[in-house]
Design a protein around this motif. Structure first.
Motif, PDB file in Angstrom:
ATOM      1  N   MET A 141      10.080 -23.661 -35.544  1.00 49.87           N
ATOM      2  CA  MET A 141       9.481 -23.822 -36.868  1.00 49.87           C
ATOM      3  C   MET A 141      10.468 -24.515 -37.802  1.00 49.87           C
ATOM      4  SD  MET A 141       7.517 -20.206 -37.626  1.00 49.87           S
ATOM      5  CE  MET A 141       8.992 -19.211 -37.327  1.00 49.87           C
ATOM      6  N   LEU A 142       9.916 -25.175 -38.811  1.00 50.04           N
ATOM      7  CA  LEU A 142      10.734 -25.814 -39.831  1.00 50.04           C
ATOM      8  C   LEU A 142      10.404 -25.223 -41.198  1.00 50.04           C
ATOM      9  CD1 LEU A 142      10.593 -29.609 -38.870  1.00 50.04           C
ATOM     10  CD2 LEU A 142      12.502 -28.021 -38.520  1.00 50.04           C
ATOM     11  N   LEU A 143      11.447 -24.979 -41.973  1.00 48.41           N
ATOM     12  CA  LEU A 143      11.257 -24.522 -43.348  1.00 48.41           C
ATOM     13  C   LEU A 143      11.315 -25.737 -44.260  1.00 48.41           C
ATOM     14  CD1 LEU A 143      10.970 -22.257 -45.438  1.00 48.41           C
ATOM     15  CD2 LEU A 143      13.459 -22.044 -45.446  1.00 48.41           C
ATOM     16  N   ASN A 144      10.240 -25.950 -44.994  1.00 46.65           N
ATOM     17  CA  ASN A 144      10.117 -27.110 -45.884  1.00 46.65           C
ATOM     18  C   ASN A 144      10.357 -28.427 -45.153  1.00 46.65           C
ATOM     19  OD1 ASN A 144       9.692 -25.148 -47.783  1.00 46.65           O
ATOM     20  ND2 ASN A 144      11.047 -26.028 -49.313  1.00 46.65           N
ATOM     21  N   GLY A 145      10.028 -28.430 -43.860  1.00 52.34           N
ATOM     22  CA  GLY A 145      10.079 -29.651 -43.078  1.00 52.34           C
ATOM     23  C   GLY A 145      11.457 -30.160 -42.738  1.00 52.34           C
ATOM     24  N   THR A 146      12.512 -29.373 -43.056  1.00 49.83           N
ATOM     25  CA  THR A 146      13.871 -29.893 -42.852  1.00 49.83           C
ATOM     26  C   THR A 146      14.804 -28.958 -42.094  1.00 49.83           C
ATOM     27  OG1 THR A 146      14.575 -29.010 -45.003  1.00 49.83           O
ATOM     28  CG2 THR A 146      13.744 -31.275 -44.960  1.00 49.83           C
ATOM     29  N   ILE A 147      14.626 -27.649 -42.204  1.00 46.31           N
ATOM     30  CA  ILE A 147      15.596 -26.708 -41.635  1.00 46.31           C
ATOM     31  C   ILE A 147      14.932 -25.856 -40.558  1.00 46.31           C
ATOM     32  CG2 ILE A 147      17.119 -24.756 -42.125  1.00 46.31           C
ATOM     33  CD1 ILE A 147      17.543 -25.840 -44.898  1.00 46.31           C
ATOM     34  N   GLU A 148      15.603 -25.748 -39.406  1.00 43.34           N
ATOM     35  CA  GLU A 148      15.094 -24.941 -38.309  1.00 43.34           C
ATOM     36  C   GLU A 148      15.049 -23.465 -38.707  1.00 43.34           C
ATOM     37  OE1 GLU A 148      13.934 -25.534 -35.334  1.00 43.34           O
ATOM     38  OE2 GLU A 148      14.212 -27.715 -35.246  1.00 43.34           O
ATOM     39  N   CYS A 149      13.911 -22.831 -38.447  1.00 49.79           N
ATOM     40  CA  CYS A 149      13.734 -21.418 -38.785  1.00 49.79           C
ATOM     41  C   CYS A 149      13.349 -20.650 -37.528  1.00 49.79           C
ATOM     42  CB  CYS A 149      12.656 -21.255 -39.857  1.00 49.79           C
ATOM     43  SG  CYS A 149      12.335 -19.534 -40.307  1.00 49.79           S
ATOM     44  N   GLY A 150      14.171 -19.655 -37.183  1.00 54.99           N
ATOM     45  CA  GLY A 150      13.896 -18.858 -35.991  1.00 54.99           C
ATOM     46  C   GLY A 150      12.891 -17.751 -36.223  1.00 54.99           C
ATOM     47  N   GLY A 151      12.611 -17.451 -37.489  1.00 49.65           N
ATOM     48  CA  GLY A 151      11.658 -16.393 -37.804  1.00 49.65           C
ATOM     49  C   GLY A 151      11.869 -15.890 -39.220  1.00 49.65           C
ATOM     50  N   TYR A 152      11.006 -14.987 -39.636  1.00 57.86           N
ATOM     51  CA  TYR A 152      11.149 -14.407 -40.968  1.00 57.86           C
ATOM     52  C   TYR A 152      10.646 -12.976 -40.955  1.00 57.86           C
ATOM     53  CZ  TYR A 152       6.099 -15.171 -41.609  1.00 57.86           C
ATOM     54  OH  TYR A 152       4.733 -15.147 -41.475  1.00 57.86           O
ATOM     55  N   VAL A 153      11.134 -12.177 -41.902  1.00 60.94           N
ATOM     56  CA  VAL A 153      10.702 -10.789 -42.042  1.00 60.94           C
ATOM     57  C   VAL A 153      10.364 -10.544 -43.503  1.00 60.94           C
ATOM     58  CG1 VAL A 153      12.058  -9.913 -40.107  1.00 60.94           C
ATOM     59  CG2 VAL A 153      13.090  -9.999 -42.379  1.00 60.94           C
ATOM     60  N   LEU A 154       9.621  -9.465 -43.738  1.00 66.07           N
ATOM     61  CA  LEU A 154       9.249  -9.066 -45.095  1.00 66.07           C
ATOM     62  C   LEU A 154       9.861  -7.694 -45.353  1.00 66.07           C
ATOM     63  CD1 LEU A 154       5.488 -10.083 -44.821  1.00 66.07           C
ATOM     64  CD2 LEU A 154       7.341 -11.437 -45.819  1.00 66.07           C
ATOM     65  N   PRO A 155      11.155  -7.643 -45.729  1.00 67.84           N
ATOM     66  CA  PRO A 155      11.859  -6.362 -45.867  1.00 67.84           C
ATOM     67  C   PRO A 155      11.366  -5.510 -47.017  1.00 67.84           C
ATOM     68  CG  PRO A 155      13.216  -8.143 -46.698  1.00 67.84           C
ATOM     69  CD  PRO A 155      12.012  -8.786 -46.066  1.00 67.84           C
ATOM     70  N   LEU A 156      10.790  -6.137 -48.044  1.00 67.16           N
ATOM     71  CA  LEU A 156      10.277  -5.428 -49.206  1.00 67.16           C
ATOM     72  C   LEU A 156       8.976  -6.088 -49.629  1.00 67.16           C
ATOM     73  CD1 LEU A 156      13.543  -5.200 -51.345  1.00 67.16           C
ATOM     74  CD2 LEU A 156      12.462  -3.290 -50.165  1.00 67.16           C
ATOM     75  N   LYS A 157       8.204  -5.370 -50.406  1.00 71.56           N
ATOM     76  CA  LYS A 157       6.982  -5.947 -50.947  1.00 71.56           C
ATOM     77  C   LYS A 157       7.334  -7.178 -51.778  1.00 71.56           C
ATOM     78  CE  LYS A 157       3.115  -4.822 -54.056  1.00 71.56           C
ATOM     79  NZ  LYS A 157       2.056  -5.340 -53.191  1.00 71.56           N
ATOM     80  N   ASP A 158       6.595  -8.288 -51.551  1.00 74.43           N
ATOM     81  CA  ASP A 158       6.790  -9.538 -52.289  1.00 74.43           C
ATOM     82  C   ASP A 158       8.175 -10.140 -52.075  1.00 74.43           C
ATOM     83  OD1 ASP A 158       4.215  -9.465 -53.333  1.00 74.43           O
ATOM     84  OD2 ASP A 158       4.822  -8.307 -55.082  1.00 74.43           O
ATOM     85  N   THR A 159       8.770  -9.865 -50.918  1.00 75.34           N
ATOM     86  CA  THR A 159      10.080 -10.423 -50.577  1.00 75.34           C
ATOM     87  C   THR A 159      10.040 -10.945 -49.147  1.00 75.34           C
ATOM     88  OG1 THR A 159      11.188  -8.824 -52.020  1.00 75.34           O
ATOM     89  CG2 THR A 159      12.556  -9.951 -50.400  1.00 75.34           C
ATOM     90  N   VAL A 160      10.631 -12.110 -48.916  1.00 75.57           N
ATOM     91  CA  VAL A 160      10.680 -12.682 -47.572  1.00 75.57           C
ATOM     92  C   VAL A 160      12.111 -13.107 -47.267  1.00 75.57           C
ATOM     93  CG1 VAL A 160      10.089 -14.990 -48.433  1.00 75.57           C
ATOM     94  CG2 VAL A 160       9.706 -14.436 -46.022  1.00 75.57           C
ATOM     95  N   GLU A 161      12.502 -12.968 -46.004  1.00 76.70           N
ATOM     96  CA  GLU A 161      13.847 -13.362 -45.591  1.00 76.70           C
ATOM     97  C   GLU A 161      13.736 -14.228 -44.341  1.00 76.70           C
ATOM     98  OE1 GLU A 161      17.629 -10.870 -44.147  1.00 76.70           O
ATOM     99  OE2 GLU A 161      17.151 -10.617 -46.272  1.00 76.70           O
ATOM    100  N   PHE A 162      14.317 -15.429 -44.401  1.00 80.68           N
ATOM    101  CA  PHE A 162      14.245 -16.398 -43.314  1.00 80.68           C
ATOM    102  C   PHE A 162      15.548 -16.409 -42.525  1.00 80.68           C
ATOM    103  CE2 PHE A 162      11.703 -17.967 -46.877  1.00 80.68           C
ATOM    104  CZ  PHE A 162      10.462 -18.196 -46.280  1.00 80.68           C
TER     105      PHE A 162
END
Length: 255
Positions: free
Chosen positions: A1-22
């Motif tokens: 996956m790519l984040l904003n079309g430029t950076i490789e992203c291995g995955g993401y989690v939602l540790p808190l409500k309305d929060t995301v971590e890539f």
């Protein structure tokens, strides 16, 4: 996956409500910090996820070599920001009261009831967000905001000091908890090095257990049931109190 079309992203989690971590690779902290919202994950020509209305809150080195972590949170409306500031002020005032020997259960009860009576849905939502994002919430404060604490979620990441509810009890993260750790090891017997028990009775007062470190010792003016949650209430006479109620001068029975 790519984040904003430029950076490789291995995955993401939602540790808190309305929060995301890539979890990112092939990039640097400086380059990641330059990313602009909205944050969109794509795979080929497909959009995997989109986080509109989120703002970058942290960029730091990941636990795996060469990885970078980026955290973003949904930007709060002005009303919610003001509500969080009000919650911070209330918690600060509450801390002052509960750490003096003049603090009484009646004062704490009136404070909690007054806050509940005036709380709008947006204020409560902001309060939940603030309380669950906090890593500095004291054990004394927890008794008054325990209804706002979210459940522990397997597979989520938690910062050291965060508090969650699991199996009817409250637990403070004794260290930074990764998604792998929370998936594999749950709060309870045998995982005390990861999670510190904060055992509250029905009235919100801690049940005394022998403290294991500074995070679960008892502060000046803090109360504790002993022995057990049906036992009488004692008041600590010093900060960092690790002695057992009823055995020395550092505890007195509450009036």
């Amino acid at each position: 996956m790519l984040l904003n079309g430029t950076i490789e992203c291995g995955g993401y989690v939602l540790p808190l409500k309305d929060t995301v971590e890539f979890s990112l690779t092939g990039t640097t902290i400086a380059a990641t910090a330059q990313l602009e919202a909205p944050y969109v994950l794509t795979e080929g020509e497909d959009t995997v996820a989109s986080f509109a209305g989120y703002v970058q809150t942290a960029v730091y080195l990941g636990t795996e070599e060469g990885s970078v972590r980026m955290r973003a949170a949904r930007e709060l409306p002005t009303e919610s920001k003001e509500a969080i500031e009000a919650v911070e002020a209330n918690l600060s005032a509450l801390t002052t009261r509960v750490t003096t020997t003049e603090a009484t259960a009646t004062e704490a009860k009136e404070t909690a009831e007054g806050a509940a009576a005036s709380a709008s849905p947006s204020v409560r939502a902001a309060s939940v967000l603030y309380v669950n994002a906090s890593t500095t919430l004291t054990n004394s404060q927890l008794g008054d905001v325990r209804d706002l604490i979210e459940d522990f979620v397997q597979g989520a990441e938690y910062e050291k000091g965060a508090i969650r509810k699991y199996d009817g009890k409250f637990w403070r993260m004794a260290q930074k908890i990764t998604s792998t750790t929370s998936q594999t090891y749950l709060p309870g017997t045998g995982t005390e090095s990861l999670y510190t028990l904060i055992d509250l009775a029905a009235d919100g007062i801690r049940v005394w257990h022998a403290p294991t470190d500074a995070t679960n010792s008892f502060a000046l003016g803090e109360k504790a049931h002993h022995p057990g949650e049906d036992g009488p209430v004692y008041v600590s006479k010093r900060d960092g109190n690790t002695s057992e109620p009823g055995t020395d001068q550092w505890w007195v029975l509450a009036e």
